[in-house]
Enzyme design. Structure first.
Site, PDB file in Angstrom:
ATOM      1  N   SER A 156       0.830  -1.202   0.000  1.00 58.66           N
ATOM      2  CA  SER A 156       0.000   0.000   0.000  1.00 58.66           C
ATOM      3  C   SER A 156       0.872   1.262   0.000  1.00 58.66           C
ATOM      4  O   SER A 156       1.717   1.421  -0.869  1.00 58.66           O
ATOM      5  CB  SER A 156      -0.967  -0.046   1.190  1.00 58.66           C
ATOM      6  OG  SER A 156      -1.956   0.949   1.096  1.00 58.66           O
ATOM      7  N   ASP A 205      -9.366  -3.919  -5.521  1.00 60.60           N
ATOM      8  CA  ASP A 205      -8.683  -2.795  -4.879  1.00 60.60           C
ATOM      9  C   ASP A 205      -8.862  -1.544  -5.734  1.00 60.60           C
ATOM     10  O   ASP A 205      -8.548  -1.559  -6.925  1.00 60.60           O
ATOM     11  CB  ASP A 205      -7.198  -3.139  -4.752  1.00 60.60           C
ATOM     12  CG  ASP A 205      -6.365  -2.036  -4.131  1.00 60.60           C
ATOM     13  OD1 ASP A 205      -6.947  -1.049  -3.630  1.00 60.60           O
ATOM     14  OD2 ASP A 205      -5.128  -2.172  -4.139  1.00 60.60           O
ATOM     15  N   HIS A 210      -7.889  -4.932  -1.047  1.00 61.03           N
ATOM     16  CA  HIS A 210      -6.704  -4.215  -0.590  1.00 61.03           C
ATOM     17  C   HIS A 210      -6.345  -4.709   0.814  1.00 61.03           C
ATOM     18  O   HIS A 210      -7.214  -5.015   1.625  1.00 61.03           O
ATOM     19  CB  HIS A 210      -7.008  -2.715  -0.543  1.00 61.03           C
ATOM     20  CG  HIS A 210      -5.824  -1.867  -0.260  1.00 61.03           C
ATOM     21  ND1 HIS A 210      -4.956  -1.442  -1.233  1.00 61.03           N
ATOM     22  CD2 HIS A 210      -5.352  -1.354   0.902  1.00 61.03           C
ATOM     23  CE1 HIS A 210      -4.007  -0.707  -0.694  1.00 61.03           C
ATOM     24  NE2 HIS A 210      -4.223  -0.638   0.607  1.00 61.03           N
TER      25      HIS A 210
END
Length: 319
Positions: free
Chosen positions: A165, A262, A292
């Site tokens: 991320s 995501d 995600h």
């Protein structure tokens, strides 16, 4: 995008992803949605304890590293005495959450599967620290360990960066920073990037995906950005919008992992397509049925374990 026009993500995710979503921790308090960032950080750390349990045991050392901003905490995971390389890991959390404890299992598994030393860097969080402080502290830590490699008994001749991320952005940004400023911290053998954001401000996946289940609505993404950046001009910096950097030359081999549902998926796709178009070494893999942050859930998800193994295998293949 009106919310009702978005994809029904929770109906489409895989069975094992649904199991994770439906897993309850009875002793966990409610998410402090309207609480302070400090309260949200505390909750995040508590919530991740369950998912970090059962990680491989190995030699672990903690060191405080000096930077121009002060000391930064680091944690070394050493699966074997003679490591072929060193991987620096940058945790996710939207630049505002996360620490070495919240991503402990991820780092241990990565060290175990790669048999490389993994060094987690507890870079400063936003909004207390603004761009580019986190990158500068990461680079400072890399330089420190490169200079002190013999004292710490680590192999810094070949290194890599890895992150999930926001940590994926920091991983690639740090590698590009070292390249652009011609800083020698050892040969960068590879960069491992799980579901990162790399500079897109809008995309198809950002419109169709994202909700309360992943904390990645358009409003959430704007909040993370505003906390991280110092001013509007930073949005175009080549170390924030990485597509504004030169991706046509001397980019270390990149493993780019995407989660199917995501909202940041198009960032990964664009990064891969850009690198591939300019013959930069890269690999893209999409993990079907995932949300995600799925990398955290290897206790229950074979796909999460697979994604970590894939990254480790990619890195060791570059050595």
């Amino acid at each position: 995008m009106k919310p009702e026009n978005k994809l029904p993500v929770l109906d489409l995710i895989s069975a094992e992803m649904k199991t994770v979503v439906n897993t309850l921790q009875p002793d966990l308090p409610s998410w402090p949605a309207t609480g302070t960032i400090a309260e949200q950080r505390q909750y995040y750390t508590l919530e991740r304890r369950f998912w970090n349990a059962g990680a491989p045991e190995m030699a672990t050392r903690a060191y405080m590293v000096p930077t121009k901003y002060g000391q930064v905490e680091t944690r070394l995971f050493c699966p074997q005495p003679d490591s072929p390389a060193t991987l620096f890991y940058l945790h996710g959390g939207g630049f505002i959450l996360g620490n070495l404890d919240t991503h402990d299992r991820i780092m241990r598994l990565l060290a175990s599967y790669s048999q490389c030393t993994v060094i987690g860097i507890d870079y400063p969080l936003s909004p207390e620290a603004r761009f580019p402080q986190a990158i500068e502290e990461i680079v400072a830590a890399c330089c420190y360990f490169h200079q002190q490699a013999e004292d710490y008994q680590i192999n810094m001749s070949r290194i890599g960066f890895a992150g999930d991320s926001a940590g994926a952005m920091l991983a690639l940004a740090s590698a590009l920073w070292l390249r652009d400023k011609q800083i020698d911290c050892g040969k960068i053998a590879g960069v491992l990037l799980w579901y990162g954001l790399y500079g897109l401000r809008d995309s198809v996946t950002r419109r169709l995906l994202g909700g309360v289940w992943d904390g990645l609505t358009q409003q959430d993404l704007q909040m993370y950005e505003e906390a991280y950046l110092s001013n509007d001009a930073d949005r175009e910096s080549p170390y924030y919008c990485l597509f504004n950097n030169d991706l046509t030359r001397e980019v270390p081999p990149c493993f780019i992992a995407g989660a199917e549902f995501d909202p940041l998926l198009d960032d990964s796709r664009l990064l891969y397509q850009t690198l591939a178009a300019h013959q930069q070494p890269c690999e893209f893999k999409l993990y079907p049925g995932t949300l995600h942050a799925f990398l955290h859930y290897s206790r229950m998800m074979k796909t999460a374990d697979e994604a970590l193994r894939d990254g480790a295998q990619f890195f060791t293949a570059q050595l």
